[in-house]
Design a protein around this motif. Structure first.
Motif, PDB file in Angstrom:
ATOM      1  N   PHE A  25       0.822  -1.216   0.000  1.00  0.00           N
ATOM      2  CA  PHE A  25       0.000   0.000   0.000  1.00  0.00           C
ATOM      3  C   PHE A  25       0.857   1.268   0.000  1.00  0.00           C
ATOM      4  O   PHE A  25       0.487   2.271  -0.620  1.00  0.00           O
ATOM      5  N   LEU A  26       2.003   1.216   0.659  1.00  0.00           N
ATOM      6  CA  LEU A  26       2.863   2.404   0.703  1.00  0.00           C
ATOM      7  C   LEU A  26       3.431   2.745  -0.676  1.00  0.00           C
ATOM      8  O   LEU A  26       3.465   3.913  -1.066  1.00  0.00           O
ATOM      9  N   VAL A  27       3.880   1.733  -1.413  1.00  0.00           N
ATOM     10  CA  VAL A  27       4.455   2.022  -2.732  1.00  0.00           C
ATOM     11  C   VAL A  27       3.391   2.520  -3.697  1.00  0.00           C
ATOM     12  O   VAL A  27       3.692   3.280  -4.628  1.00  0.00           O
ATOM     13  N   HIS A  28       2.147   2.117  -3.472  1.00  0.00           N
ATOM     14  CA  HIS A  28       1.081   2.596  -4.348  1.00  0.00           C
ATOM     15  C   HIS A  28       0.617   4.011  -3.990  1.00  0.00           C
ATOM     16  O   HIS A  28      -0.197   4.588  -4.714  1.00  0.00           O
ATOM     17  N   LEU A  29       1.148   4.549  -2.890  1.00  0.00           N
ATOM     18  CA  LEU A  29       0.878   5.947  -2.571  1.00  0.00           C
ATOM     19  C   LEU A  29       1.802   6.895  -3.326  1.00  0.00           C
ATOM     20  O   LEU A  29       1.563   8.100  -3.363  1.00  0.00           O
ATOM     21  N   ILE A  30       2.867   6.339  -3.937  1.00  0.00           N
ATOM     22  CA  ILE A  30       3.783   7.169  -4.717  1.00  0.00           C
ATOM     23  C   ILE A  30       3.030   7.706  -5.938  1.00  0.00           C
ATOM     24  O   ILE A  30       2.393   6.947  -6.674  1.00  0.00           O
ATOM     25  N   PRO A  31       3.067   9.010  -6.178  1.00  0.00           N
ATOM     26  CA  PRO A  31       2.344   9.580  -7.334  1.00  0.00           C
ATOM     27  C   PRO A  31       2.841   8.982  -8.651  1.00  0.00           C
ATOM     28  O   PRO A  31       4.033   8.725  -8.825  1.00  0.00           O
ATOM     29  N   GLY A  32       1.913   8.757  -9.576  1.00  0.00           N
ATOM     30  CA  GLY A  32       2.278   8.224 -10.889  1.00  0.00           C
ATOM     31  C   GLY A  32       2.414   6.718 -10.876  1.00  0.00           C
ATOM     32  O   GLY A  32       2.179   6.055  -9.856  1.00  0.00           O
ATOM     33  N   ASP A  33       2.758   6.163 -12.013  1.00  0.00           N
ATOM     34  CA  ASP A  33       2.965   4.723 -12.127  1.00  0.00           C
ATOM     35  C   ASP A  33       4.053   4.456 -13.157  1.00  0.00           C
ATOM     36  O   ASP A  33       4.651   5.384 -13.726  1.00  0.00           O
ATOM     37  N   ALA A  34       4.329   3.180 -13.397  1.00  0.00           N
ATOM     38  CA  ALA A  34       5.413   2.812 -14.315  1.00  0.00           C
ATOM     39  C   ALA A  34       5.128   3.279 -15.736  1.00  0.00           C
ATOM     40  O   ALA A  34       6.053   3.656 -16.463  1.00  0.00           O
ATOM     41  N   VAL A  35       3.884   3.261 -16.141  1.00  0.00           N
ATOM     42  CA  VAL A  35       3.542   3.672 -17.503  1.00  0.00           C
ATOM     43  C   VAL A  35       3.847   5.157 -17.697  1.00  0.00           C
ATOM     44  O   VAL A  35       4.348   5.569 -18.743  1.00  0.00           O
ATOM     45  N   GLN A  65      -5.170  -6.301  -6.995  1.00  0.00           N
ATOM     46  CA  GLN A  65      -3.728  -6.358  -7.233  1.00  0.00           C
ATOM     47  C   GLN A  65      -2.996  -7.006  -6.054  1.00  0.00           C
ATOM     48  O   GLN A  65      -2.064  -7.796  -6.242  1.00  0.00           O
ATOM     49  N   LEU A  66      -3.443  -6.684  -4.823  1.00  0.00           N
ATOM     50  CA  LEU A  66      -2.822  -7.278  -3.638  1.00  0.00           C
ATOM     51  C   LEU A  66      -3.048  -8.779  -3.597  1.00  0.00           C
ATOM     52  O   LEU A  66      -2.122  -9.554  -3.317  1.00  0.00           O
ATOM     53  N   GLY A  67      -4.274  -9.218  -3.877  1.00  0.00           N
ATOM     54  CA  GLY A  67      -4.557 -10.652  -3.898  1.00  0.00           C
ATOM     55  C   GLY A  67      -3.711 -11.381  -4.921  1.00  0.00           C
ATOM     56  O   GLY A  67      -3.191 -12.479  -4.660  1.00  0.00           O
ATOM     57  N   ARG A  68      -3.571 -10.774  -6.090  1.00  0.00           N
ATOM     58  CA  ARG A  68      -2.745 -11.377  -7.140  1.00  0.00           C
ATOM     59  C   ARG A  68      -1.285 -11.471  -6.704  1.00  0.00           C
ATOM     60  O   ARG A  68      -0.612 -12.479  -6.937  1.00  0.00           O
ATOM     61  N   TYR A  69      -0.823 -10.409  -6.062  1.00  0.00           N
ATOM     62  CA  TYR A  69       0.578 -10.381  -5.610  1.00  0.00           C
ATOM     63  C   TYR A  69       0.826 -11.430  -4.526  1.00  0.00           C
ATOM     64  O   TYR A  69       1.827 -12.156  -4.557  1.00  0.00           O
ATOM     65  N   LEU A  70      -0.095 -11.539  -3.545  1.00  0.00           N
ATOM     66  CA  LEU A  70       0.076 -12.517  -2.470  1.00  0.00           C
ATOM     67  C   LEU A  70       0.006 -13.949  -2.996  1.00  0.00           C
ATOM     68  O   LEU A  70       0.722 -14.831  -2.503  1.00  0.00           O
ATOM     69  N   THR A  71      -0.839 -14.175  -3.999  1.00  0.00           N
ATOM     70  CA  THR A  71      -0.936 -15.514  -4.588  1.00  0.00           C
ATOM     71  C   THR A  71       0.379 -15.903  -5.243  1.00  0.00           C
ATOM     72  O   THR A  71       0.874 -17.028  -5.067  1.00  0.00           O
ATOM     73  N   ARG A  72       0.955 -14.971  -6.015  1.00  0.00           N
ATOM     74  CA  ARG A  72       2.244 -15.258  -6.643  1.00  0.00           C
ATOM     75  C   ARG A  72       3.333 -15.447  -5.593  1.00  0.00           C
ATOM     76  O   ARG A  72       4.199 -16.314  -5.713  1.00  0.00           O
ATOM     77  N   LEU A  73       3.284 -14.611  -4.551  1.00  0.00           N
ATOM     78  CA  LEU A  73       4.303 -14.680  -3.509  1.00  0.00           C
ATOM     79  C   LEU A  73       4.262 -16.019  -2.786  1.00  0.00           C
ATOM     80  O   LEU A  73       5.309 -16.589  -2.446  1.00  0.00           O
ATOM     81  N   ALA A  74       3.049 -16.539  -2.561  1.00  0.00           N
ATOM     82  CA  ALA A  74       2.909 -17.846  -1.914  1.00  0.00           C
ATOM     83  C   ALA A  74       3.502 -18.962  -2.756  1.00  0.00           C
ATOM     84  O   ALA A  74       3.894 -20.015  -2.238  1.00  0.00           O
ATOM     85  N   VAL A 273       9.584  -4.468  -8.262  1.00  0.00           N
ATOM     86  CA  VAL A 273      10.986  -4.472  -7.834  1.00  0.00           C
ATOM     87  C   VAL A 273      11.117  -3.840  -6.458  1.00  0.00           C
ATOM     88  O   VAL A 273      11.839  -4.349  -5.591  1.00  0.00           O
ATOM     89  N   VAL A 274      10.418  -2.720  -6.229  1.00  0.00           N
ATOM     90  CA  VAL A 274      10.458  -2.068  -4.914  1.00  0.00           C
ATOM     91  C   VAL A 274       9.954  -3.018  -3.837  1.00  0.00           C
ATOM     92  O   VAL A 274      10.586  -3.182  -2.780  1.00  0.00           O
ATOM     93  N   GLN A 275       8.811  -3.648  -4.086  1.00  0.00           N
ATOM     94  CA  GLN A 275       8.239  -4.572  -3.110  1.00  0.00           C
ATOM     95  C   GLN A 275       9.160  -5.751  -2.857  1.00  0.00           C
ATOM     96  O   GLN A 275       9.341  -6.174  -1.708  1.00  0.00           O
ATOM     97  N   GLY A 276       9.768  -6.283  -3.907  1.00  0.00           N
ATOM     98  CA  GLY A 276      10.670  -7.420  -3.750  1.00  0.00           C
ATOM     99  C   GLY A 276      11.901  -7.061  -2.935  1.00  0.00           C
ATOM    100  O   GLY A 276      12.317  -7.818  -2.048  1.00  0.00           O
ATOM    101  N   CYS A 277      12.491  -5.891  -3.207  1.00  0.00           N
ATOM    102  CA  CYS A 277      13.684  -5.462  -2.470  1.00  0.00           C
ATOM    103  C   CYS A 277      13.373  -5.249  -0.993  1.00  0.00           C
ATOM    104  O   CYS A 277      14.144  -5.668  -0.122  1.00  0.00           O
TER     105      CYS A 277
END
Length: 306
Positions: A25-35, A65-74, A273-277
């Motif tokens: 949730f914190l990284v998604h508070l950063i203004p803008g996105d990768a695109v 998006q969080l559910g998708r990320y946690l599923t992959r992480l598991a 990448v931010v979340q992984g690091c």
């Protein structure tokens, strides 16, 4: 011991899960996105940008998006970089070694400088050595690591030519490790001095001296062993500080590592990448604290049964 270890390991699971969710949730508070970050390089139209956001799943609700990320992480999948599509695990694996090397070297610098100075200040309290150690500790805490790094580059690399600025050899690690570890050494000096002064005034130390034991035997066998617990605690906590400080020092010395990787990822809004690091750094910190807990039981076995 095995039961104690299992309990400590199980406690790390909810901690890491909380870190993952909070980081997401914190990284998604950063203004803008990768695109948006890509737009300046690829010169995409508004329609193309929207199509890319849809393809990357950036338009989905955050809980999806969080559910998708946690599923992959598991499943052990940290995802792929939004820039280039490389697996995040591969990017981290290729950079983490340099960061761990720098962090461990800085910790060695902190302990090698901090503990002897702290012990000397406690044993010689009120003398020139005590004042010198306290002044060094104050300077170490006051000087920013990035400024110290820049000054070391100017003096030892540019002016004197003694050390390389960018070098993968052990010589190239000296300046970054000292710049990163000096502030932590100052903290260890102050804690070691305070702890040892208290212990050296304890009744059991005076009793040991009254029995005729040599001062060095009293210091190393009785006083220092009992003063290790707070020092071990501080060293474990400092590992996280050093790991975070590596982000700055790696950029100052242009060293490739997790610090430069996560800095570039934040600039590019490369969320996976931010979340992984951050997840890997948090895991390392938790593991170090687990080692610290185990060392507690070695230094003081009574803790296992408390």
């Amino acid at each position: 011991m095995s039961t104690y270890l299992v309990q400590r390991i199980l406690l790390t699971i909810p901690i890491l899960l909380g870190i993952v969710i909070l980081t997401f949730f914190l990284v998604h508070l950063i203004p803008g996105d990768a695109v948006s970050a890509m737009q300046g390089q690829l010169k995409m139209s508004a329609q193309q940008m929207e199509q890319m956001r849809e393809a990357l799943g950036l338009n989905d609700p955050l809980h999806t998006q969080l559910g998708r990320y946690l599923t992959r992480l598991a499943q052990g999948d940290l995802g792929r970089s939004l820039f280039g599509g490389q697996p995040v695990a591969v990017l981290i694996a290729s950079n983490i070694g340099a960061t761990i090397q720098l962090t461990v070297a800085a910790m060695v610098v902190a302990v090698v400088i901090g503990m002897p100075l702290g012990i000397l200040a406690a044993v010689k309290r009120g003398t020139f050595w005590d004042v010198t150690a306290v002044v060094i500790a104050m300077l170490g805490v006051s000087i920013p690591a990035f400024w110290l790094g820049l000054m070391m580059i100017q003096i030892f690399a540019v002016s004197l030519g003694w050390l390389p600025i960018i070098d993968r050899s052990p010589r190239g690690l000296i300046m970054p490790a000292v710049a990163l570890g000096l502030a932590e050494a100052a903290i260890i000096v102050r804690l070691t001095r305070a702890t040892m002064v208290e212990i050296l005034n304890a009744d059991y130390v005076r009793t040991a001296r009254a029995k005729g034991l040599l001062d060095r035997v009293v210091l190393w066998r009785h006083a220092l062993r009992n003063g290790l617990l707070p020092l071990i605690t501080m060293i474990g906590m400092q590992f996280g500080t050093l790991l975070g400080g590596a982000v700055v020092i790696e950029n100052v010395f242009a060293r490739q590592g997790l610090g430069t990787l996560v800095t570039q990822a934040v600039i590019n809004r490369d969320f996976p990448v931010v979340q992984g690091c951050i997840l890997v750094a948090a895991t390392l910190y938790v593991l170090v604290n687990l080692v610290v807990d185990v060392l507690y039981t070695v230094v003081d076995p009574r803790i296992r049964y408390s």
